[in-house]
Write a protein that holds these residues in place. Sequence first.
Motif, PDB file in Angstrom:
ATOM      1  N   SER A   1      -3.303  -4.627 -10.118  1.00 48.09           N
ATOM      2  CA  SER A   1      -4.917  -4.267 -10.453  1.00 48.09           C
ATOM      3  C   SER A   1      -4.396  -2.521  -9.395  1.00 48.09           C
ATOM      4  CB  SER A   1      -5.702  -4.198 -10.291  1.00 48.09           C
ATOM      5  OG  SER A   1      -6.279  -4.941  -8.569  1.00 48.09           O
TER       6      SER A   1
ATOM      7  N   ASP B   1      -1.943  -9.849  -7.853  1.00 51.64           N
ATOM      8  CA  ASP B   1      -3.096  -8.347  -8.255  1.00 51.64           C
ATOM      9  C   ASP B   1      -2.768  -7.817  -8.201  1.00 51.64           C
ATOM     10  OD1 ASP B   1      -6.312  -8.165  -7.304  1.00 51.64           O
ATOM     11  OD2 ASP B   1      -4.978  -6.941  -8.695  1.00 51.64           O
TER      12      ASP B   1
ATOM     13  N   PHE C   1      -3.813   0.975  -2.505  1.00 49.12           N
ATOM     14  CA  PHE C   1      -4.160  -0.368  -2.543  1.00 49.12           C
ATOM     15  C   PHE C   1      -3.010  -0.658  -3.479  1.00 49.12           C
ATOM     16  CE2 PHE C   1      -3.505  -5.033  -3.020  1.00 49.12           C
ATOM     17  CZ  PHE C   1      -4.014  -5.021  -4.293  1.00 49.12           C
TER      18      PHE C   1
ATOM     19  N   TYR D   1      -0.832  -7.309  -4.314  1.00 47.84           N
ATOM     20  CA  TYR D   1      -1.462  -8.421  -3.539  1.00 47.84           C
ATOM     21  C   TYR D   1      -0.977  -9.891  -4.296  1.00 47.84           C
ATOM     22  CZ  TYR D   1      -4.469 -12.056  -1.284  1.00 47.84           C
ATOM     23  OH  TYR D   1      -4.901 -13.157  -1.311  1.00 47.84           O
TER      24      TYR D   1
ATOM     25  N   TYR E   1       0.654  -1.289  -0.023  1.00 49.04           N
ATOM     26  CA  TYR E   1       0.253  -0.183  -0.174  1.00 49.04           C
ATOM     27  C   TYR E   1       0.642   0.930   0.168  1.00 49.04           C
ATOM     28  CZ  TYR E   1      -4.377  -2.973   0.990  1.00 49.04           C
ATOM     29  OH  TYR E   1      -5.298  -3.364   1.620  1.00 49.04           O
TER      30      TYR E   1
END
Lengths: 113, 113
Positions: free
Chosen positions: B58, B56, B45, B48, B35
Amino acid sequence: DQQVKQNSPSLSVQEGRISILNCDYTNSMFDYFLWYKKYPAEGPTFLISISSIKDKNEDGRFTVFLNKSAKHLSLHIVPSQPGDSAVYFCAGELGAGSYQLTFGKGTKLSVIP
Amino acid sequence: GAGVSQSPSNKVTEKGKDVELRCDPISGHTALYWYRQSLGQGLEFLIYFQGNSAPDKSGLPSDRFSAERTGGSVSTLTIQRTQQEDSAVYLCASSAYRGPHLHFGNGTRLTVT
């Protein structure tokens, strides 16, 4: 689009009194809500959470209330102590399969001795 | 150590340089998150990792940002050709499986001059 809003950037409370930190959200798909506490130069630490199927969760001096119809939650600290002075972040988590937390901007709490 | 460890704690770099930020998660935690917190903002965020699954990505703000996790443990976040808007505190967190109770490190404060 801010999905989690903490509209009060700061709050001052006298030691021994109640601190109430507020949080509003717009995403009705949030399944879980959490509060994190952050001291300067440290990472956030988990404080308390609540599932969307509940309206209250209590842990010692900390209680979180959830009002789903108003899309509002609050963290109550009673009695407030000087060591509670920190920045408090509210976060929402989407349902199963999600892992991203959406955080508010935080509220800085100052407890005055 | 018992907690999430991040290094360096502070990094000052010139615009256009590349930087690498490191995160050592809690031993045994399979999930790792990055983060960032820009001034006056909530935690945003970025990326991950979960076990050996594809990460991820994104939340990465541009293709100048990349991250890897070697051997399911240590992670590095790389920012190429840094810009002043990259200045922020970069926080790493880990959890035993999938959140939401994340354990955060103390962060790396990045300043791009």
